[in-house]
Design a protein around this motif. Sequence first.
Motif, PDB file in Angstrom:
ATOM      1  N   UNK A  90      44.333 -43.073  77.937  1.00 26.07           N
ATOM      2  CA  UNK A  90      44.497 -43.843  76.649  1.00 26.07           C
ATOM      3  C   UNK A  90      43.403 -43.607  75.614  1.00 26.07           C
ATOM      4  N   UNK A  91      42.152 -43.737  76.102  1.00 28.26           N
ATOM      5  CA  UNK A  91      41.008 -43.528  75.254  1.00 28.26           C
ATOM      6  C   UNK A  91      41.143 -42.157  74.405  1.00 28.26           C
ATOM      7  N   UNK A  92      41.545 -41.069  75.435  1.00 24.12           N
ATOM      8  CA  UNK A  92      41.782 -39.757  74.732  1.00 24.12           C
ATOM      9  C   UNK A  92      42.675 -39.616  73.818  1.00 24.12           C
ATOM     10  N   UNK A  93      43.858 -40.529  73.974  1.00 23.79           N
ATOM     11  CA  UNK A  93      44.955 -40.400  73.064  1.00 23.79           C
ATOM     12  C   UNK A  93      44.594 -41.275  71.725  1.00 23.79           C
ATOM     13  N   UNK A  94      43.907 -42.442  71.802  1.00 27.10           N
ATOM     14  CA  UNK A  94      43.703 -42.976  70.712  1.00 27.10           C
ATOM     15  C   UNK A  94      42.672 -42.540  69.838  1.00 27.10           C
ATOM     16  N   UNK A  95      41.683 -41.554  70.450  1.00 23.86           N
ATOM     17  CA  UNK A  95      40.711 -40.787  69.655  1.00 23.86           C
ATOM     18  C   UNK A  95      41.595 -39.658  69.018  1.00 23.86           C
ATOM     19  N   UNK A  96      42.537 -38.961  69.769  1.00 25.48           N
ATOM     20  CA  UNK A  96      43.527 -38.009  69.065  1.00 25.48           C
ATOM     21  C   UNK A  96      44.210 -38.511  67.910  1.00 25.48           C
ATOM     22  N   UNK A 141      54.500 -39.223  68.481  1.00 29.00           N
ATOM     23  CA  UNK A 141      54.404 -39.007  70.121  1.00 29.00           C
ATOM     24  C   UNK A 141      53.113 -39.567  70.542  1.00 29.00           C
ATOM     25  N   UNK A 142      52.235 -39.401  69.880  1.00 28.69           N
ATOM     26  CA  UNK A 142      50.902 -40.338  70.491  1.00 28.69           C
ATOM     27  C   UNK A 142      51.091 -41.839  70.822  1.00 28.69           C
ATOM     28  N   UNK A 143      51.819 -42.239  69.948  1.00 26.57           N
ATOM     29  CA  UNK A 143      51.962 -43.668  69.771  1.00 26.57           C
ATOM     30  C   UNK A 143      52.863 -44.112  71.070  1.00 26.57           C
ATOM     31  N   UNK A 144      53.834 -43.235  71.168  1.00 30.93           N
ATOM     32  CA  UNK A 144      54.837 -43.402  72.304  1.00 30.93           C
ATOM     33  C   UNK A 144      54.055 -43.310  73.490  1.00 30.93           C
ATOM     34  N   UNK A 145      53.277 -42.424  73.509  1.00 33.35           N
ATOM     35  CA  UNK A 145      52.623 -42.196  75.015  1.00 33.35           C
ATOM     36  C   UNK A 145      51.449 -43.444  75.310  1.00 33.35           C
ATOM     37  N   UNK A 146      50.818 -43.842  74.158  1.00 35.75           N
ATOM     38  CA  UNK A 146      49.988 -44.787  74.135  1.00 35.75           C
ATOM     39  C   UNK A 146      50.626 -46.311  74.697  1.00 35.75           C
ATOM     40  N   UNK A 147      51.871 -46.417  74.161  1.00 37.44           N
ATOM     41  CA  UNK A 147      52.567 -47.648  74.595  1.00 37.44           C
ATOM     42  C   UNK A 147      52.944 -47.407  75.948  1.00 37.44           C
TER      43      UNK A 147
END
Length: 342
Positions: A90-96, A141-147
């Motif tokens: 999650x931290x990596x996805x938010x950073x991206x 896509x990243x938002x969906x992955x984060x959710x």
Amino acid sequence: MALARTRRGDSGLNYWPGFVDALSTLVLSIVFLLTVFLVVQFFLSQEVTGKDKALEQLNAKIAQLNEMLSLEKLSKLTLDDQIGQLRAGLASAESERDRVKGLYDGLANAGSNAAGRANELNRALDSEKQVTSRALAQIEVLNQQISALRRQLAALEDALDASEKRDKESQSRIADLGSRLNVALAQRVQELTRYRSEFFGRLRAILGNRPDIRVVGDRFVFQSEVFFDTGQATLLPEGQQELNSVATALVDLDKQIPAEISWVLRVDGHTDVRPINSPVFKSNWELSSARAISVVQYLISLGVPAQRLVAAGFAEFQPLDAANTDEAFRRNRRIELKLTER
């Protein structure tokens, strides 16, 4: 005159039928009391057997709960590892996502500043729009992955809370079973204490009030002179006679105490502080141990079970009287009998 004496004899009272009735009543009463005693003893044995079975069931439940607790702890560790991995993802996805948003903001600013050079930068603008579209798609896509990661994290936290709750319940049940087990063990100790009191009472009645035999705490203390000559470990006839009474009491006690109670009679040999150096015994350790072993072997020969006896030698290191007098030496030379747990 003979006829008159005969008539006077016939008129006397006959006590024999009343005596027979009284004797019959006494015999019936004794038979009735013996019957009641046998019935009470049968029910007491049934109750003791039920307690033993309950204790075995409690031990099995404790073992099962310990196994469940180990499995729960292992599951908890696995969930913690998964949560750590998901949090790192999650931290990596938010950073991206933040990086892509920064890129998008920079592209928007560049487009507004280049309004005056629209003709020159049309191609570049089209290219940047394509990049922006791809960036927006990646952000979505990243938002969906984060959710999805957040949902998984919430599910894992719920599972972890449930596991911790089960862990607490298991600990509570184990504590309850442990307390019940302690109560059962305390009851066994009380039973052994009762039999010890009966044994001591019987020995007091058998041995009587003799100056060379004393009771010190929970032990019977015999002066060594009762059993042995000076510096020897061979039982004297007088000592064997005293041990005959002790052996009789022990054999009767072994029949009364339930087999599941682990009791032993510890025979302790003690000497005075003066050293010994004879051809047979090189130290007081050897003399005290040999005397204790002689007593144990004689008790075994009288029918006392060997597994119920323990021989121990203490030499001069457990004195009853620390004075340096002949009377203190005499008191410290002794054989002690102690009924205890194995």
